[in-house]
Scaffold this motif. Structure first.
Motif, short mmCIF file in Angstrom:
data_model
loop_
_atom_site.label_atom_id
_atom_site.label_comp_id
_atom_site.label_asym_id
_atom_site.label_seq_id
_atom_site.Cartn_x
_atom_site.Cartn_y
_atom_site.Cartn_z
N ASN A 8 0.83 -1.21 0.00
CA ASN A 8 0.00 0.00 0.00
C ASN A 8 0.86 1.26 0.00
OD1 ASN A 8 -2.38 -1.43 -0.04
ND2 ASN A 8 -2.62 -1.41 2.18
N THR A 9 1.96 1.23 0.72
CA THR A 9 2.87 2.36 0.76
C THR A 9 3.48 2.60 -0.62
OG1 THR A 9 3.38 1.88 3.06
CG2 THR A 9 4.92 3.30 1.88
N LYS A 10 3.90 1.53 -1.28
CA LYS A 10 4.48 1.66 -2.62
C LYS A 10 3.44 2.16 -3.62
CE LYS A 10 8.00 -1.85 -1.92
NZ LYS A 10 8.46 -3.19 -2.27
N THR A 11 2.22 1.66 -3.50
CA THR A 11 1.14 2.08 -4.39
C THR A 11 0.85 3.57 -4.20
OG1 THR A 11 0.17 -0.11 -4.28
CG2 THR A 11 -1.25 1.64 -5.06
N THR A 12 0.81 4.00 -2.96
CA THR A 12 0.55 5.41 -2.66
C THR A 12 1.69 6.30 -3.17
OG1 THR A 12 -0.70 4.78 -0.70
CG2 THR A 12 0.05 7.06 -0.81
N ALA A 13 2.91 5.85 -2.96
CA ALA A 13 4.07 6.63 -3.43
C ALA A 13 4.08 6.73 -4.95
CB ALA A 13 5.36 5.99 -2.93
N LEU A 14 3.79 5.64 -5.63
CA LEU A 14 3.74 5.67 -7.10
C LEU A 14 2.62 6.59 -7.58
CD1 LEU A 14 4.95 4.62 -9.72
CD2 LEU A 14 3.36 2.71 -9.58
N GLY A 15 1.48 6.54 -6.93
CA GLY A 15 0.37 7.43 -7.27
C GLY A 15 0.75 8.88 -7.08
N ALA A 16 1.46 9.18 -5.98
CA ALA A 16 1.91 10.55 -5.72
C ALA A 16 2.88 11.02 -6.79
CB ALA A 16 2.54 10.63 -4.33
N MET A 17 3.75 10.13 -7.25
CA MET A 17 4.68 10.51 -8.31
C MET A 17 3.94 10.79 -9.62
SD MET A 17 8.13 8.23 -7.72
CE MET A 17 7.35 6.65 -7.52
N LEU A 18 2.92 10.01 -9.92
CA LEU A 18 2.14 10.24 -11.14
C LEU A 18 1.37 11.56 -11.04
CD1 LEU A 18 0.78 6.64 -11.84
CD2 LEU A 18 2.62 7.84 -13.04
N VAL A 19 0.83 11.86 -9.86
CA VAL A 19 0.14 13.13 -9.65
C VAL A 19 1.13 14.28 -9.82
CG1 VAL A 19 -1.02 14.58 -7.93
CG2 VAL A 19 -1.69 12.19 -8.19
N ALA A 20 2.29 14.15 -9.21
CA ALA A 20 3.31 15.21 -9.30
C ALA A 20 3.74 15.42 -10.75
CB ALA A 20 4.51 14.86 -8.44
N LEU A 21 3.93 14.35 -11.50
CA LEU A 21 4.30 14.47 -12.92
C LEU A 21 3.22 15.22 -13.69
CD1 LEU A 21 6.14 13.80 -15.32
CD2 LEU A 21 4.95 11.59 -15.48
N SER A 22 1.97 14.88 -13.45
CA SER A 22 0.86 15.55 -14.13
C SER A 22 0.84 17.04 -13.80
CB SER A 22 -0.48 14.93 -13.73
OG SER A 22 -0.54 13.60 -14.13
N VAL A 23 0.98 17.37 -12.52
CA VAL A 23 0.92 18.77 -12.10
C VAL A 23 2.11 19.56 -12.65
CG1 VAL A 23 0.92 20.33 -10.11
CG2 VAL A 23 -0.52 18.29 -10.08
N VAL A 24 3.28 18.96 -12.67
CA VAL A 24 4.46 19.65 -13.22
C VAL A 24 4.26 19.92 -14.71
CG1 VAL A 24 6.90 19.34 -13.81
CG2 VAL A 24 6.11 18.88 -11.49
N LEU A 25 3.77 18.95 -15.45
CA LEU A 25 3.51 19.16 -16.87
C LEU A 25 2.48 20.28 -17.07
CD1 LEU A 25 3.35 15.46 -18.09
CD2 LEU A 25 5.06 17.15 -18.74
N LEU A 26 1.43 20.26 -16.27
CA LEU A 26 0.40 21.30 -16.38
C LEU A 26 0.95 22.67 -15.98
CD1 LEU A 26 -2.60 19.30 -14.95
CD2 LEU A 26 -2.32 20.08 -17.30
N TYR A 27 1.81 22.69 -15.00
CA TYR A 27 2.40 23.96 -14.55
C TYR A 27 3.28 24.56 -15.65
CZ TYR A 27 4.57 27.49 -11.66
OH TYR A 27 5.02 28.69 -11.16
N ILE A 28 4.09 23.72 -16.28
CA ILE A 28 4.93 24.21 -17.38
C ILE A 28 4.07 24.75 -18.50
CG2 ILE A 28 6.57 23.51 -19.17
CD1 ILE A 28 7.72 21.51 -17.08
#
Length: 182
Positions: A8-28
């Motif tokens: 569950n920790t790994k799943t949450t961390a991977l989800g957070a990385m995908l969210v961060a990637l999306s937000v960074v792309l949108l921010y750029i």
């Protein structure tokens, strides 16, 4: 129990990385204003990746978190609103396409045009932007529908490319298996 908690920790961390990637792309895209729709389409591919690899629930969670964060922190809200529309479409596209070829295109175009009408109404009545006239509105809908059709076709081809070529060459399932138990 401990192994399940680690998963569950790994799943949450991977989800957070995908969210961060999306937000960074949108921010750029938001700060450049030239690449806002292009990077929004790329960010919606992150939701498609989550859908293919982890399922609809995981993809909706990643999408919801990225949409909420982008609506809160992006300086230009257009990118965030476009992401809300495009990424949700990217997730529900597979469900719509089960209706058959003609019915799915009807539903897809209704979805797009309803979103475009909502955007026009928001621009006119909430953001108080000036009315550009009937010819501009007609052009917006014609060009918008053409762009949406191209986006849909490109999305389908990118999913096929990822699923049948890139996934096996990059051995994604080997690495994903370490993070998420299907």
């Amino acid at each position: 129990m401990s192994q399940n908690r680690g998963m569950n920790t790994k799943t949450t961390a991977l989800g957070a990385m995908l969210v961060a990637l999306s937000v960074v792309l949108l921010y750029i895209g938001s700060i450049t204003e030239i690449l806002d729709l292009s990077l929004c389409a790329v960010a919606s591919l992150v939701a498609v990746f989550a859908l293919i690899e982890f399922g609809r629930g995981y993809a909706l969670t990643v999408y919801s978190a990225a949409a909420l964060l982008s609506l809160l922190i992006l300086p230009n809200k257009f990118s965030a609103l476009a992401y809300v529309f495009m990424a949700l479409y990217s997730i529900i596209k597979s469900v719509i396409e089960r209706l058959g070829r003609i019915a799915s295109w009807i539903v897809k175009l209704v979805y797009f045009n309803a979103g475009l009408i909502i955007a026009v109404l928001l621009a006119k009545y909430i953001f108080l932007l000036p009315d550009e006239g009937m010819i501009a509105m007609l052009s917006l809908f014609v060009l918008g529908n053409a762009a949406f059709i191209l986006f849909d076709i490109a999305l389908s081809r990118l999913v096929l490319l990822y699923f049948f070529r890139l996934r096996t060459r990059l051995r994604i399932d080997k690495y994903i298996g370490r993070f998420v138990k299907k």
